[in-house]
Scaffold this active site. Structure first.
Site, PDB file in Angstrom:
ATOM      1  N   ARG A 194      22.766  19.342   0.159  1.00  0.00           N
ATOM      2  CA  ARG A 194      21.360  19.451  -0.215  1.00  0.00           C
ATOM      3  C   ARG A 194      20.983  20.916  -0.429  1.00  0.00           C
ATOM      4  NH1 ARG A 194      18.066  14.398   1.505  1.00  0.00           N
ATOM      5  NH2 ARG A 194      20.269  13.814   1.579  1.00  0.00           N
ATOM      6  N   ARG A 218      30.924  10.856 -18.342  1.00  0.00           N
ATOM      7  CA  ARG A 218      30.956   9.720 -17.427  1.00  0.00           C
ATOM      8  C   ARG A 218      30.571  10.224 -16.034  1.00  0.00           C
ATOM      9  NH1 ARG A 218      30.737   7.329 -21.244  1.00  0.00           N
ATOM     10  NH2 ARG A 218      32.023   5.650 -22.109  1.00  0.00           N
ATOM     11  N   ASP A 250      27.891  19.163   5.782  1.00  0.00           N
ATOM     12  CA  ASP A 250      27.375  20.160   4.830  1.00  0.00           C
ATOM     13  C   ASP A 250      27.916  21.572   5.049  1.00  0.00           C
ATOM     14  OD1 ASP A 250      25.882  18.389   3.343  1.00  0.00           O
ATOM     15  OD2 ASP A 250      24.081  18.629   4.547  1.00  0.00           O
TER      16      ASP A 250
END
Lengths: 319, 319, 319, 319
Positions: free
Chosen positions: D172, D244, D128
């Site tokens: 996140r 998509r 991250d």
């Protein structure tokens, strides 16, 4: 059949581990015990054996090389040696043998059965694609993609400079890899063992391409035809600009196997055990028209897989 | 600043296109016209110019090589030639120049500004990582990953046989690539220009590793230290088993640039235009501690980036 | 035959560019003019044509997607529309058409010839491998390798945690990709349209594997059978630990084509022109047992390629 | 220091194995015994220990995931649990601990030393890039390259159709991966937790790009900002054409680590042992300006690494 052995022999090829895994797991599913022979025929003679089970082949399919290792074993050409090998297998209660390897290894396998009556099934594993009667051998597809990736990188830089690049690839007696790699990367020329090289013509072709406006020039050379250095020496004074050399060497034997090689190896590994189980041996698993079929050792090994010359023509036509 | 030019010069490096794209697009966003000079200083002298706009650099970031092509231009060492170059730039109304390249190219850039008063900003682009005062040059990271992938493939096969593999990589005067590639692949030894090679010690090290049970052996050689063939010849009789050669050559200059190189190049391209816009030139964009900063040409070019010897020690300690 | 046209239609597939290149270059070598139709049937109706020559297909073989672009053209089901298309082709002096695409596109091609008497040769290009009578379609091999690489990455992390991973892959009506990808990565289970899914049995299988000591668990799901989310919802409470989702989506259509796809596409492209040249049309190029052969449109399109159920069994046997 | 332990904790990241290898080998070189703790803090509490030596970390550097496995251990927030952990370490004579992991894991490490006086050195390992005071954490570079490769494949097909592609990536609480991946692939837009999403503006931007002639459209979404499905739902009716979805999921945690991550991990692993050896603990190894330096746990963990907003601007400027 209660107990079989599996080995890899000769030059290694990506996908051999997938074949080992399939042999072991399919045998286990059929209540057949499997012994892994390390380092090919040499390890057989040294009784370098390990017991294999379902778990011992977990996570190996994606690995290049062979977990059983491999070796060349020149003394296996002697009948005495093969007799000894048969005795060792018999002593360990091994009733059948799966040999994964190239032409030399399959020859050993053939004699082991012919003379010593050891039931053997062969699986063609070699990056050279020089084994007859099977559309493909295990490892060829991965090797090709490795070579193509490398040449593609060269093309990036080739189109930034005025130079000729000579790439030496594997293929001692077969120009298959050089031809297909040349074809699918749009290389300007190939040099292969099947066709005597004419440096004069090669130099003229390159000069002509350049006049047409092409700024990159890649020549793919099979090691069996010439060394990259020889080609470079012959070309430089003819074309009047510098050449640069790439020799891929054994990186062509490595790398995680492609989907194709894993699938082919898995199917052939299962077929090999299936043949032994139903009492069929003295055969090699072969890919013919999408199906895995058994072909007799003596038939396979009396011929040489010849290069499809249409591929060579295509390379010239399309580049 | 109304109009600038951008060129790539010297050996190409992956990420140069991302730098070109950033220069062009950031200039356009700032209402500065951009001319692309093809084939480096040679193209400058030939007035091989193309107009560039936002669309002309679409889809190039991911490509290896350089869309502007590159060349070496030995005559640029002559003052006369540089004077001519300045006159051409002036004739085209070009008020600033961005040069993307290695040490030689940046030298040309420095003299062009010093003598001819052309405002120039340099961007370090070379796979050798031999440019001082910047933590990294564009192309180094991609090159390293290409070398690491190749050696990793060798390791697959290396652990299947009893052989030593000699891999020759780029690095004429710097052992950076050989050292880091050796370190992060766990190669058994490296041969680099910074340290005189002792074949006796090298042979002994390999023999000792083998006694410890290691079955694979990889030696990474920087081209500036020795050729792979020389190393092989010196080692074979000392270690008593065969060696195999890989020469990666120019595939190390190709390939789609890594995320790192694309990011570095994008940031440097933007910075170069920003500097010119605010009237700052005679500088190279440099990466220092995560930031892009300008460093003076004369300071950069009077020194040589020296290899961090801790990396060499680490290679020995951890393999 | 003096002038032909080539188009790509429907969902794109890696290798289509290699087919375009082969069509164009082989035609040019045979003194046949080639028109590129952009955006498939839609572009045909819009007369979105470009002249193509040897150089216009340089450097495209290695690119994913299609340089001619593609589109779906629902109105092509109408006879009126096809009549119009034929008139346009005739107006431009186009005597033959090569259509590269999947089942829907080939249907269009068939009707175009049957009704409107336009000579058409089809080339099967689709990642789904759902076209009958050919061992492989262009794009399948590349797609498989993309999926395998992705799942292999998951396996790294899967063996670090206690979780089940659900991977959704392409395959609206065919489980080929899910099956082969599952087989060659050792996935714990597959969910495919050909076999009704039994979540109870699937949950039990996973629990049983875990008792055997397996710490990773990967389920490959063909989009045509279920969505990854549906499978996850059904599994979580049954197996008692968390699931994580990967939906690969259209990355499966991209990527530089593999050696296999480039070779297949090159051979099919050449064959398509060869057929037209010798007056053969109303056929698709097919790979059968290593050879490229023509198969009639009506025969190909009246059947559906069914999945080889042995592959499904192998997946269960070997994982 | 006679004996230390090493563990990986929390979400795994590529390069963790290279760090383990460096810790073990550098300790062994310094005559320090090393215990491997399996499954992070959970394994610590279960005394799931293995003895490690030079050979036990051979061939692991190139593997994704972590050979010591990892887990989340929520009960480690309790002081009682940490007391127990310290007692276990003491019982085994372990005098120092190296914890490789993300923010949560380093918090555990900090409390373990603060309260229980266990000397701990942390190594930042998380894809991250949300750990403060270090330029990079182990795994970020590999993760980025995985995401970039995937998006690059999408671009192939994106330019063949008229569609928008939404790609959901990890992150996140940080938009780092989405931002850099978007920047270096030329994505049309990014959606990140740091900036509230305005779907109206996003839709308009895409429509405007399209008017400018762009035929592909890729939106990169950090999972912490929105789900790909939410973004798709909001966009479709605004832009008037289909979207998509690709959700990369945990493939972002896998893959063989890049050269950068291997080098960073090797250097940090060595530094961690070096710190413990010289009596320095309560620190994390950090990369600052190309150097590895120790930073205090309490300083690192009281702050949050914030995203460099210049990168966000660049993404908008250059695409």
């Amino acid at each position: 059949m209660k107990k079989i052995a599996v080995m890899t022999s000769g030059g290694d090829a990506p996908g051999m581990n997938a074949a080992i895994r399939a042999v072991v797991r399919y045998a286990v599913r059929n209540d057949i015990e499997v012994v892994g022979i390390q380092r090919g025929y040499a390890g057989l003679l040294d009784e370098d054996f390990i017991k294999m089970n379902f778990a011992s082949v977990g996570g190996i399919m994606e690995k290049g090389g062979t977990i059983l290792r491999s070796s060349r074993c020149p003394e296996f050409v002697r009948k005495e040696t093969r007799k000894e090998a048969a005795a060792i297998l018999s002593k360990h209660g091994i009733e059948g043998l799966v040999v994964i390897g190239g032409e030399g290894s399959l020859h050993g396998a053939m004699f082991l059965e012919e003379e010593q009556k050891v039931p053997v099934v062969g699986i063609p594993g070699t990056i050279d694609n020089d084994i007859a009667m099977t559309d493909m051998s295990i490892g060829v597809d991965t090797c090709l993609n490795t070579v193509v990736d490398a040449i593609q990188k060269l093309k990036d830089t080739a189109s930034s400079h005025e130079r000729a690049f000579i790439v030496e690839v594997m293929g001692r007696s077969s120009g298959y890899i050089a031809t297909v790699a040349g074809l699918v990367t749009g290389a300007e020329a190939i040099v292969i063992p099947e066709i005597p090289v004419n440096y004069e013509a090669l130099g003229n072709k390159i000069l002509k391409e350049r006049e047409r406006g092409k700024i990159n020039c890649i020549v793919v050379v099979a090691e069996g035809a010439a060394s990259a250095y020889t080609v470079a020496r012959h070309l430089e004074h003819r074309i009047g600009y510098e050449t640069r050399i790439t020799i891929l060497g054994h990186i062509q034997r490595g790398g995680s196997p492609t989907a194709f090689d894993r699938l082919l190896a898995s199917r052939m590994g299962v077929a090999a055990v299936e043949y032994l189980k139903r009492g069929q041996s003295f055969v090699m698993t072969a890919l013919q028209g999408g199906k895995i079929v058994p072909v007799r050792f003596d038939e396979v090994l009396k011929q040489k897989k010849s290069l499809n010359m249409e591929l060579v023509e295509l390379t010239a036509l399309l580049s």
